[in-house]
Design a protein around this motif. Structure first.
Motif: not given
Lengths: 322, 322
Positions: A65-67, A71-78, A111-114, B13-20
């Motif tokens: 999940g983190q990866k 890989v998307n964050l890396s595209d924006l970084a570029a 991964g995104g939150g960082q 429902e469970r994934l809602k816990g992960f949303e921004g």
């Protein structure tokens, strides 16, 4: 003609005919760039498909999940952008355990939150092959972005970090190893979001790309987009002691791995020689290793090692359609 | 617990816990809503997976592409937003012909172009199961959006268009028919972008959802999000002569198909009774059939037909994990 014959690059070339005309950049860049009443938005998407991008037996779901987000964050970084929000579309077997899916999302959120990226929804469907499709929206707060095009003859070529480590880590995983720095470099790439942003903000990079498909292949993308060539001095190539040690113990050529191995998610960028000191100061400031590995030429690609021309043995990198 | 046991709604429902936490809306809405320095952005994603969402034998690739974009446009329509740009992530066999992929993208560009949505890139990977994953970015130019939550007791419930036609078209396709209005309704849904936008702009809808999973199931989503119930008068249900005729010829109950059949991509919305005239004038103005099929109550779901309670026979709609 079958896609296999066309190859990934051939397909992307043909798809350019379909891209929107109102964008500052789109297909063939790391991210699309849209100017919305002065707000510069960046939009990118990346897939991870089981059996193509990862194997379940050596990929913990949380790191997967983190990866997937990295890989998307890396595209924006570029492009020198900062991330905002992302959607996750997931194809998954109904027989999958909730606990695995929970780990996957926990990894994405970590991964995104960082980097300030927030999960904003997506879609789910059953299917045989686990597939994670992420689309990420970002912005360039000051409007400054860097594209693959823009390199000028005489610009210096820099790479961040140590190359080939992720590819070496993959070989270790395939050989049964599960821990260690190189394995982590494959499983948990660290996107260079801050470096990319500062290079854009300070106007230091004339062209930039992230290293996902392998150095030679990604350099080829940058040169093709810029309409230029390059001279690369392989004596300056950043090969870590870890890479050298493991490659030699496995009877592999570390330089070949660094040139063609993918998924380093480091940045490759061109810099006008007048900005050399500033770039190197930025590397020290961010504590990121930056290596000047060559320079931009009018055309062609020259690789040199010990002063002589060098010819790589294998294919230049990964084609996702072959 | 396996995903099959959890079901799609349980998983969401469970994934809602992960949303921004910085979003105005996210998981469980038709689109996520982000306020970016006063610019209101909407972000949605939808998957089409071969064997789950479509079958190759009766789905021309151009209409598949058009539909893949349309289902995303419909999500934005349900929020009252207008589309901007989309990414396409495609999993496809290397043995696929370029001409098929070209048709697919031609359909996407046609489907998006009608509503001002532009193709902005994406990703491609080989894989066994053809999978089209689209993420679409839109905006509410005046900041006005409508969500699933927001319906109040006493609000009138409206649907656009004719219900059940897409589901009937699917049955005809499965029975070997390849042409006709109902078949087209399944293959080429028309997202209600203009209607959704006008309802939001004029502040007419208190809550809205698009009908993708089936009327009963989607109504359930709207009611759950709003914390309300509804009374639905099935005598007012918009059943077309085409639907009635074909259903009867196949020995099927047209009302059941309209209640549980998915993929109509019409809009279901709640309206304060004081705005009834304005809503109906809007329908005439846009030449879209609008039917008032019931009203919002404090709780529960009452279906009435000929003045008596009505109990549907089948499951209320489509679960993408079962």
């Amino acid at each position: 003609m079958k896609l296999r014959e066309l190859g990934e690059l051939g397909l992307i070339e043909r798809l350019k005919g379909f891209e929107g005309k109102g964008l500052l950049a789109a297909i063939g860049e790391d991210a699309a760039v849209l100017d919305l009443d002065g707000e510069r938005l960046l939009f990118t998407a990346d897939l991870l498909v089981e059996g193509v991008h990862f194997r379940r037996e050596y990929t913990p779901f949380e790191s997967l999940g983190q990866k997937a987000v990295a890989v998307n964050l890396s595209d924006l970084a570029a492009c020198g952008a900062v991330p905002l929000i992302y959607t996750v579309s997931l194809v998954v077997s109904p027989e999958e355990e909730w606990s695995s899916v929970e780990e996957l999302y926990r990894g994405m959120v970590r991964g995104g939150g960082q980097y300030g990226a927030q999960l904003a929804g997506g879609d789910i469907s059953k299917g045989e092959t686990l597939t994670i499709s992420i689309a990420l929206l970002g912005r360039a707060p000051d409007g400054k972005v860097v594209l693959r095009r823009g390199a000028e003859e005489g610009d210096l070529l820099y790479v961040s970090g140590w190359l080939g480590e992720a590819a070496m880590g993959l070989r270790l995983l395939e050989a049964g190893q599960r821990v260690g720095r190189l394995v982590r470099r494959h499983l948990l790439p660290e996107p260079r979001v801050e470096l990319g942003r500062e290079l854009a903000k300070r106007g230091l990079a004339t062209a930039m790309i992230d290293l996902s498909d392998g150095f030679l292949r990604d350099l080829g993308h940058l040169l093709r987009s810029s309409g230029k060539g390059a001279m690369v001095d392989l004596d300056r190539f950043p090969l870590s002691d870890d890479l050298l040690e493991v490659a030699h113990s496995m009877g592999l050529d570390p330089l070949e791995i660094a040139l063609t191995g993918g998924e380093d998610y480091e940045l490759l960028f061109a810099v006008n020689p007048s900005r050399k000191e500033e770039v190197e100061a930025l590397g020290r400031e961010l504590e990121v290793k930056l290596s000047q590995v060559g320079w931009i030429t009018a055309e062609g690609l020259d690789l040199r090692k010990g002063g002589s021309p060098y010819h790589p043995c294998g294919p230049p990198g990964f084609d996702h359609l072959r």
